[in-house]
Design a protein around this motif. Sequence first.
Motif, PDB file in Angstrom:
ATOM      1  N   MET A  79      18.161  70.436   3.950  1.00  0.00           N
ATOM      2  CA  MET A  79      18.675  71.797   3.777  1.00  0.00           C
ATOM      3  C   MET A  79      19.368  72.278   5.045  1.00  0.00           C
ATOM      4  N   ARG A  80      18.740  71.983   6.187  1.00  0.00           N
ATOM      5  CA  ARG A  80      19.309  72.452   7.455  1.00  0.00           C
ATOM      6  C   ARG A  80      20.613  71.740   7.788  1.00  0.00           C
ATOM      7  N   ALA A  81      20.591  70.406   7.631  1.00  0.00           N
ATOM      8  CA  ALA A  81      21.747  69.612   8.054  1.00  0.00           C
ATOM      9  C   ALA A  81      22.917  69.729   7.086  1.00  0.00           C
ATOM     10  N   MET A  82      22.615  69.781   5.791  1.00  0.00           N
ATOM     11  CA  MET A  82      23.687  69.756   4.793  1.00  0.00           C
ATOM     12  C   MET A  82      24.113  71.148   4.360  1.00  0.00           C
ATOM     13  N   SER A  83      23.183  72.085   4.344  1.00  0.00           N
ATOM     14  CA  SER A  83      23.484  73.421   3.832  1.00  0.00           C
ATOM     15  C   SER A  83      23.457  74.493   4.912  1.00  0.00           C
ATOM     16  N   GLY A  84      23.024  74.130   6.109  1.00  0.00           N
ATOM     17  CA  GLY A  84      22.910  75.131   7.169  1.00  0.00           C
ATOM     18  C   GLY A  84      21.904  76.208   6.844  1.00  0.00           C
ATOM     19  N   ALA A  85      20.933  75.862   5.990  1.00  0.00           N
ATOM     20  CA  ALA A  85      19.951  76.847   5.534  1.00  0.00           C
ATOM     21  C   ALA A  85      18.622  76.621   6.239  1.00  0.00           C
ATOM     22  N   PRO A  86      17.929  77.690   6.598  1.00  0.00           N
ATOM     23  CA  PRO A  86      16.599  77.517   7.186  1.00  0.00           C
ATOM     24  C   PRO A  86      15.597  77.037   6.131  1.00  0.00           C
ATOM     25  N   GLN A  87      14.418  76.747   6.580  1.00  0.00           N
ATOM     26  CA  GLN A  87      13.348  76.326   5.675  1.00  0.00           C
ATOM     27  C   GLN A  87      13.057  77.424   4.649  1.00  0.00           C
ATOM     28  N   PHE A  88      13.045  77.072   3.375  1.00  0.00           N
ATOM     29  CA  PHE A  88      12.702  78.022   2.315  1.00  0.00           C
ATOM     30  C   PHE A  88      11.216  77.855   2.027  1.00  0.00           C
ATOM     31  N   LEU A  89      10.408  78.672   2.646  1.00  0.00           N
ATOM     32  CA  LEU A  89       8.960  78.464   2.647  1.00  0.00           C
ATOM     33  C   LEU A  89       8.330  78.395   1.263  1.00  0.00           C
ATOM     34  N   PRO A  90       8.738  79.238   0.293  1.00  0.00           N
ATOM     35  CA  PRO A  90       8.078  79.120  -1.021  1.00  0.00           C
ATOM     36  C   PRO A  90       8.198  77.728  -1.640  1.00  0.00           C
ATOM     37  N   SER A  91       9.256  77.003  -1.311  1.00  0.00           N
ATOM     38  CA  SER A  91       9.413  75.661  -1.877  1.00  0.00           C
ATOM     39  C   SER A  91       8.897  74.566  -0.951  1.00  0.00           C
ATOM     40  N   GLN A  92       8.844  74.833   0.354  1.00  0.00           N
ATOM     41  CA  GLN A  92       8.589  73.781   1.324  1.00  0.00           C
ATOM     42  C   GLN A  92       7.180  73.790   1.926  1.00  0.00           C
ATOM     43  N   ALA A  93       6.588  74.945   2.061  1.00  0.00           N
ATOM     44  CA  ALA A  93       5.289  75.029   2.739  1.00  0.00           C
ATOM     45  C   ALA A  93       4.187  74.426   1.874  1.00  0.00           C
ATOM     46  N   LEU A  94       3.328  73.613   2.497  1.00  0.00           N
ATOM     47  CA  LEU A  94       2.229  72.953   1.804  1.00  0.00           C
ATOM     48  C   LEU A  94       0.890  73.415   2.375  1.00  0.00           C
ATOM     49  N   PRO A  95      -0.134  73.480   1.548  1.00  0.00           N
ATOM     50  CA  PRO A  95      -1.465  73.826   2.071  1.00  0.00           C
ATOM     51  C   PRO A  95      -2.010  72.691   2.934  1.00  0.00           C
TER      52      PRO A  95
END
Length: 606
Positions: A483-499
């Motif tokens: 996401m960061r390298a290709m889209s210039g987007a920061p981490q989208f926590l609802p989709s990326q964060a894991l318990p």
Amino acid sequence: MKVSDYILQRLREWEVEHVFAYAGDGINGLLAAWGRADNTPKFVQARHEEMAAFEAVGYAKFSGRAGVCAATSGPGAIHLLNGLYDAKLDHVPVVAIVGQTNRTAMGGSYQQEVDLLSLYKDVASDFCEMVTVPEQLPNVIDRAMRTAYARRTVTAIIVPADVQELEYSPPTHAFKMVPSSLGMSPYAPVPAGEEITRAAEVLNAGEKVAVLIGQGARGARAEVEVVAETLAAGVAKALLGKDALPDDLPYVTGSIGLLGTRPSYELMRDCDTLLVIGSSFPYTQFMPGLDQARAVQIDIDPYMIGLRYPFEVNLVGDAKETLTALLPQLKKKRHGSWRKKIEKDTARWWEVMERRAAVEADPINPEYVVHTLDALLPHDVILAADSGSAANWYARHLRMRGTMRGSLSGTLATMGPGVPYVVGAKFAHPERPAVALVGDGAMQMNGLAELITAAKYWREWQDPRLIVAVLNNQDLNQVTWEMRAMSGAPQFLPSQALPDVPYADFAQSIGLDGVRVEKPADVEAAWRRALGADRPFVIDFRTDPAVPPIPPHASLDQIEAAASAIVKGDSDRAGMIRQGLKAKVQEMLPGHRHGDGPDTRGGAGS
């Protein structure tokens, strides 16, 4: 003898020793037959049908024999699909045996009725057949096994539940009966002599020869080494061919592609001649420019020949036998500046990897975790890496030596096969240690449950060591970096964060062993403890999600874009992350390598 009894008998006659499976009423007849057959071939109970398929894939990859899996009708057959596609795309022989509702219920929208012939027609496109009368056997089983071996692919046998219970009667010497026979002799096709001569002319004319090998070159290790020495070539490896040639040879540049090494990238960038052996590596941008190099391909599968690059000569044949025919026509080249540069760049790369592993992180640098393992690996270890950032560190930091084996989901790149791969490997080679590198996403998806399978069977293995290393960064890290390298987007926590899950504690709760590691100083001791354990062992490494899996062709502009994306999402760590990223890639840039400071021009050359 019932049809179900005969199916197991025929599998035994094909020397099938294990069937990875999960029970269900659609295969009740087969389950009863297993009971009558004293569990031969051995029914290996996975926790989920997808895991059974992955275990069959791991077994096949590391044994060279067909993996066999079985599942019930409807949902069970559906669950097998992801693992079967993994086998198909990586060209692995796997046979699936699945149940179906009774013939009398077909077409009646009955419970668990799924049109399995339609469902499986793609994944088992080379052979998929439903048995409706006993006389179809043994032909259906024999063709499924032979096709899986010959085409290195997936085949499927669908057996309705009521057919499993029928009395077996063989085909007779009559019209529209199809007899069959066991076995298939080994064969090794060789291209026509004039095509071998054409290939030799191309390779002899080159001054800067590069070789790319894949898993199809695994049986031709000695011949590839002689070719590389004769042509003064460097050898890069597609990920599925990582174990096809040792990494302690000075001209082996390592993996190629997004997960590859800098010397492999430069080998392809600068060569004038290319020889591809047993690989269908798909990323053309990591190959030489399309008008740059004269090229030759060797592949046993005519369907896979001529792909990826405008090859001048396409040789359809077995890698070992084709190279044996080719070698006498190759002229020995002087090991001049081209070969010396390859060896120098490769040696430099391993120094860079050591320095990158030593970069401080919060709390542990995942590169340090895997780099530390490299020096401790047993000579006969079997390695598996899951999809995600763990695959980057497997590709770049682990050096294959001796009889080591390794694999991952190369073409499907699915999450979750790491743990079931090594479980399957332990049934193929119970005398060898196995190690799986998995991310916490993959561990939560599949690995935790499949530890239960390891707990059920490990006492049967001569060497009980099955080590699962979890790179626990509480992030779906590879996607975050994409996401960061290709889209210039920061981490989208609802989709990326894991318990954060206590993986080692879970392992201990089911009779295995494990440890959680939160400090770099404890990494080596944890590996040594796991490698000396008397049972399967889980290491929960708390790793830093801010360590980037940088591709070998990354430019500073791309690094800055990724850093800026992180800054948007994490202002508290912005400065540290910016500087950390630059420090971690600085050593990879050619300008720095030559001592004149980092190259800041951007683009593929920097």
